[in-house]
Design an enzyme around this catalytic site. Structure first.
Site, mmCIF file in Angstrom:
data_model
loop_
_atom_site.group_PDB
_atom_site.id
_atom_site.type_symbol
_atom_site.label_atom_id
_atom_site.label_comp_id
_atom_site.label_asym_id
_atom_site.label_seq_id
_atom_site.Cartn_x
_atom_site.Cartn_y
_atom_site.Cartn_z
ATOM 1 N N ARG A 32 0.819 -1.220 0.000
ATOM 2 C CA ARG A 32 0.000 0.000 0.000
ATOM 3 C C ARG A 32 0.854 1.272 0.000
ATOM 4 O O ARG A 32 0.475 2.273 0.610
ATOM 5 C CB ARG A 32 -0.938 0.039 1.213
ATOM 6 C CG ARG A 32 -2.079 -0.940 1.162
ATOM 7 C CD ARG A 32 -3.225 -0.406 0.303
ATOM 8 N NE ARG A 32 -4.319 -1.353 0.260
ATOM 9 C CZ ARG A 32 -5.424 -1.248 1.000
ATOM 10 N NH1 ARG A 32 -5.589 -0.232 1.804
ATOM 11 N NH2 ARG A 32 -6.358 -2.169 0.900
ATOM 12 N N ARG A 36 -3.897 6.584 0.646
ATOM 13 C CA ARG A 36 -4.474 7.776 1.278
ATOM 14 C C ARG A 36 -3.552 8.526 2.227
ATOM 15 O O ARG A 36 -3.816 9.671 2.559
ATOM 16 C CB ARG A 36 -5.752 7.384 2.038
ATOM 17 C CG ARG A 36 -6.911 7.125 1.101
ATOM 18 C CD ARG A 36 -8.104 6.593 1.871
ATOM 19 N NE ARG A 36 -7.785 5.286 2.418
ATOM 20 C CZ ARG A 36 -8.688 4.399 2.848
ATOM 21 N NH1 ARG A 36 -9.961 4.711 2.835
ATOM 22 N NH2 ARG A 36 -8.324 3.240 3.316
ATOM 23 N N ARG A 45 -7.178 10.937 -6.448
ATOM 24 C CA ARG A 45 -8.357 10.120 -6.171
ATOM 25 C C ARG A 45 -9.622 10.951 -6.326
ATOM 26 O O ARG A 45 -10.615 10.500 -6.897
ATOM 27 C CB ARG A 45 -8.211 9.570 -4.760
ATOM 28 C CG ARG A 45 -9.416 8.993 -4.121
ATOM 29 C CD ARG A 45 -9.595 7.548 -4.533
ATOM 30 N NE ARG A 45 -10.414 6.868 -3.531
ATOM 31 C CZ ARG A 45 -11.718 7.057 -3.376
ATOM 32 N NH1 ARG A 45 -12.357 7.894 -4.151
ATOM 33 N NH2 ARG A 45 -12.372 6.410 -2.433
ATOM 34 N N ASP A 82 -6.672 -3.276 -7.408
ATOM 35 C CA ASP A 82 -7.181 -3.892 -6.184
ATOM 36 C C ASP A 82 -7.411 -5.377 -6.443
ATOM 37 O O ASP A 82 -7.594 -5.787 -7.590
ATOM 38 C CB ASP A 82 -8.493 -3.243 -5.743
ATOM 39 C CG ASP A 82 -8.824 -3.607 -4.307
ATOM 40 O OD1 ASP A 82 -8.270 -2.981 -3.381
ATOM 41 O OD2 ASP A 82 -9.612 -4.558 -4.090
ATOM 42 N N TYR A 158 -14.827 -12.489 -0.235
ATOM 43 C CA TYR A 158 -15.585 -11.276 -0.601
ATOM 44 C C TYR A 158 -16.752 -11.627 -1.515
ATOM 45 O O TYR A 158 -17.834 -11.045 -1.416
ATOM 46 C CB TYR A 158 -14.664 -10.251 -1.273
ATOM 47 C CG TYR A 158 -13.684 -9.641 -0.298
ATOM 48 C CD1 TYR A 158 -14.060 -8.557 0.511
ATOM 49 C CD2 TYR A 158 -12.406 -10.155 -0.144
ATOM 50 C CE1 TYR A 158 -13.174 -8.002 1.418
ATOM 51 C CE2 TYR A 158 -11.511 -9.612 0.765
ATOM 52 C CZ TYR A 158 -11.893 -8.541 1.542
ATOM 53 O OH TYR A 158 -11.032 -8.001 2.461
#
Ligand code: CP3
Length: 350
Positions: A32, A36, A45, A82, A158
């Site tokens: 990562r 952010r 973004r 992702d 998921y």
């Protein structure tokens, strides 16, 4: 120009060198590393719209993948994407909701597996492969470009839960109560992950990482059946097509099962999570394969003397063997960027 020079996947990069012999200083990249915690990421973004819009916009995805390398002396860029682009591409749409995370219309029965389409995925993920291609062109030749995918078990959780889960009630129900039905989904995912990773290599990725972030929640049989066996199948198919591209496996929470994991799956390196004892890993895992890890992202966020101590411990234990410095899990969004700069300096020995 000889063919090998045209083919970036055949060239030695800073990371792939670590697979041959221990380096004087270990190479470093961070899970990562784009994200952010960087104000410039938050700006791009916002320009992109949604998170998935960013993943499918090659110009902006290249931009955010390069942002950490402009600030820090890192040895690799990782594709910005992702793990959930696979279900999204196969035909199970994914949405990321603010404060919730990923949201999918969950698969409820085997009939819901039938519409999942590999061909659809290849077309849908064309912008991702274009991002890899453009990134390779932008990066200095010796900087590695890491392609990645989720592994079948983690992606399946998921697809079956419909969102992030704490207890994996539905994933475990399929894994243990309906193994023959679950196998149908896992086999689709083995094909999808193999195709996805091959396409990234063909577009210019020279190292691959598989994320099995929820590997640690399964029992012994479950780990062998739903983590190791599918990954062994994927790696076998990849090695047949791209024998020179190293594969790193991040099987978070594998614990004692990190021992022998590389041999049982065929991967070239094992990424260790934050809880793995350093001396044990040196003797049992690093003796048989390349290891990567394992600074706690919470300690990176704290920085200062606590981080210096933790980094020094890792270097003392592992830096004389085959080793890639990384975190034990992804960077936390509220991490001060100057802590990352200090970490890279310390690992470089500056
Ligand atoms: O490492 C990198 O820099 C490459 C890009 C990358 C992302 N996600 C970007 C991302 C990678 C390799 C991932 C992997 C991933 N995605 C995993 C496995 C690794 C792990 O952390 O265990 C998982 C489980 C996911 C699924 C996922 N993606 C969740 C649960 C979330 C929501 C939680 C969150 O942090 O917001 C994401 C979103 C996501 N993926 C973001 C980024 C930068 C944040 C999106 C934003 O900008 O809001």
């Amino acid at each position: 120009m000889p063919v090998t020079e045209l083919n970036s996947s055949a060239a030695t990069t800073r990371l792939s060198a670590a697979f041959q012999a221990p380096a004087a200083r270990p190479p470093i990249w961070l899970m990562r590393q784009a994200g952010r915690y960087l104000p410039e990421y938050r700006e791009t973004r916002a320009e992109a719209g949604s998170f998935l819009d960013l993943c499918y916009n090659p110009r902006l995805a290249v931009e955010v993948a390069l942002q950490p390398l402009r600030r820090f002396d890192l040895d690799a860029a990782i594709l910005f994407s992702d793990i959930l682009v696979i279900p999204d591409g196969l035909g199970q749409p994914v949405r990321f909701d603010e404060g919730v995370g990923p949201v999918l219309m969950r698969l409820e029965d085997t009939a819901d597996f039938a519409p999942l389409s590999l061909e659809r995925m290849r077309a849908h993920l064309a912008p991702v492969y274009e991002t890899v291609d453009r990134l390779r062109a932008e990066l200095p030749r010796d900087v590695s470009l890491i392609g990645f995918s989720g592994a079948p078990w983690t992606i399946a959780t998921y697809m079956l839960e419909g969102r992030s889960s704490r207890e994996f009630t539905l994933g475990k129900y399929w894994a243990y109560a309906r193994p023959e039905d679950f196998r149908v989904l896992v086999e689709i995912l083995v094909e999808a992950v193999t195709a996805h990773l091959s396409a990234q290599v063909e577009a210019g990725a020279d190292v691959l990482q598989l994320f099995d972030s929820w590997a640690g929640v399964l029992d012994d049989w479950g780990f062998r059946t739903w983590v190791e066996a599918p990954i062994r199948a994927i790696v076998g198919k990849l090695k047949a097509r791209h024998p020179k591209v190293p594969v790193i496996l991040f099987a978070r929470g594998a614990g004692a099962r990190f021992a022998g994991l590389a041999a049982r799956t065929g991967v070239d390196a094992v990424a260790l999570d934050c809880t793995v004892p350093l001396a044990w890993a040196r003797e049992t895992v690093q003796s048989e394969t390349v290891i990567q890890g394992n600074l706690d992202p919470a300690i990176l966020r704290i920085g200062g003397p606590a981080m210096e101590r933790a980094v020094a411990d890792i270097l003392a234990a592992w830096a004389s063997g085959r080793f890639i410095f990384n975190l034990g899990h992804g960077i936390l969004p509220d991490t001060p960027p100057q802590h990352v700069a200090a970490l890279v300096r310390q690992v470089r020995g500056a």
